[in-house]
Scaffold this active site. Structure first.
Site, PDB file in Angstrom:
ATOM      1  N   LYS A   1     -34.882  -4.450 -51.943  1.00  0.00           N
ATOM      2  CA  LYS A   1     -33.576  -4.150 -52.558  1.00  0.00           C
ATOM      3  C   LYS A   1     -32.846  -5.437 -52.957  1.00  0.00           C
ATOM      4  CE  LYS A   1     -31.783  -1.844 -49.083  1.00  0.00           C
ATOM      5  NZ  LYS A   1     -32.826  -1.864 -48.034  1.00  0.00           N
TER       6      LYS A   1
ATOM      7  N   ARG B   1     -25.497   4.226 -46.108  1.00  0.00           N
ATOM      8  CA  ARG B   1     -26.620   4.407 -45.181  1.00  0.00           C
ATOM      9  C   ARG B   1     -26.446   5.657 -44.333  1.00  0.00           C
ATOM     10  NH1 ARG B   1     -27.732  -1.516 -44.945  1.00  0.00           N
ATOM     11  NH2 ARG B   1     -29.660  -1.933 -43.826  1.00  0.00           N
TER      12      ARG B   1
ATOM     13  N   ARG C   1     -40.953 -12.207 -42.647  1.00  0.00           N
ATOM     14  CA  ARG C   1     -39.919 -12.755 -43.534  1.00  0.00           C
ATOM     15  C   ARG C   1     -39.256 -14.007 -42.960  1.00  0.00           C
ATOM     16  NH1 ARG C   1     -35.430  -8.757 -45.886  1.00  0.00           N
ATOM     17  NH2 ARG C   1     -34.744  -8.495 -43.734  1.00  0.00           N
TER      18      ARG C   1
ATOM     19  N   ARG D   1     -34.455 -14.377 -39.760  1.00  0.00           N
ATOM     20  CA  ARG D   1     -33.189 -13.676 -39.541  1.00  0.00           C
ATOM     21  C   ARG D   1     -33.182 -13.203 -38.099  1.00  0.00           C
ATOM     22  NH1 ARG D   1     -31.628  -9.235 -44.083  1.00  0.00           N
ATOM     23  NH2 ARG D   1     -31.374  -7.907 -42.271  1.00  0.00           N
TER      24      ARG D   1
ATOM     25  N   ARG E   1     -34.476  -0.477 -36.858  1.00  0.00           N
ATOM     26  CA  ARG E   1     -33.887  -0.313 -38.185  1.00  0.00           C
ATOM     27  C   ARG E   1     -34.672   0.697 -39.012  1.00  0.00           C
ATOM     28  NH1 ARG E   1     -34.458  -6.213 -39.243  1.00  0.00           N
ATOM     29  NH2 ARG E   1     -33.877  -5.947 -41.412  1.00  0.00           N
TER      30      ARG E   1
END
Ligand code: AMP
Length: 217
Positions: free
Chosen positions: A15, A90, A128, A161, A172
């Site tokens: 996204k 969300r 990531r 992160r 998540r």
């Protein structure tokens, strides 16, 4: 061209990357609630501490905090001709709030769902890494940097992160299934949903999205 483009999809679907490409092509501001909440989490206030703890756990931040963030950000001048939403709504109450905001602002909503299978998502998130200075994104599985631990573009250190741990990722993804995925049915029923295949290159995904919003590139 719709006025509000919502980019939906689980974390890791791409996204953020698509939001940046769309923003550049169509001169729209990006309203990314995750980024905004990470800024809030840096402040030395009771709210900052509350948000920081929630972000680290991978849970969702309460809807009333999101309502305040969205109302304030989207009423700024740069959102007058529309905006891209990354990471919002969300939950069902957030989707209802957005209907009111859109009506008040006179904006139409189009929803783009970026579809990616679970096993690919997990590697995208667990691998990531981003650079400290400018947030350039790399991936230890799919897109490693040439110099281990440092950004190829600006040379700054690569960091994970704090919510990209295995536990928080699993949390998540299950939050997404439970609370966010049902919103896709709501937008499909109201004929505002377009689905794109997010497993291909960012450029190919971008072309599909541009076509879906009626602005082929
Ligand atoms: P993101 O950068 O979109 O992956 O968001 C990072 C984290 O910010 C999420 O795991 C949530 O804790 C929080 N967050 C971002 N957007 C929302 C939202 N619309 N509602 C609730 N929590 C959110």
């Amino acid at each position: 061209m719709p006025d509000i483009i919502i980019l939906m999809g689980p974390q890791g679907a791409g996204k953020g990357t698509q939001a940046q490409m769309l923003a550049e092509e169509f001169s729209l501001p990006i309203v990314a609630t995750g980024d905004m909440l990470r800024e809030v989490a840096k402040t030395e206030t009771a709210l900052g501490h509350q948000v920081k703890a929630i972000l680290e756990s991978g849970d969702l931040v309460p809807d009333d905090i999101l309502a305040a963030v969205i109302n304030e950000r989207t009423s700024r001048e740069d959102c007058r001709n529309g905006y891209l939403l990354d990471g919002f709504p969300r939950t069902s109450p957030q989707a209802q709030l957005l209907e009111k905001v859109a009506e008040r602002q006179g904006h139409q909503i189009t929803v783009i769902s970026i579809d990616v299978p679970r096993d690919i998502l997990f590697k995208r998130l667990a691998g990531r890494i981003m650079c400290r200075d400018n947030g350039h994104v790399f991936n230890t599985y799919f897109k490693p940097s040439a110099t281990d631990g440092f950004c190829d573009i600006d040379g700054s250190e690569l960091i994970k992160r704090s919510d990209d741990t295995e536990d928080a990722i699993a949390r998540r993804l299950s939050e997404y299934d439970a609370k966010t995925k049902p919103l896709l049915n709501y937008y499909a029923d109201t004929e505002r949903l377009k689905i794109v295949d997010g497993t291909r290159s960012p450029q190919e995904v971008f072309r599909d999205i541009a076509q879906a919003v009626g602005q082929g590139v």
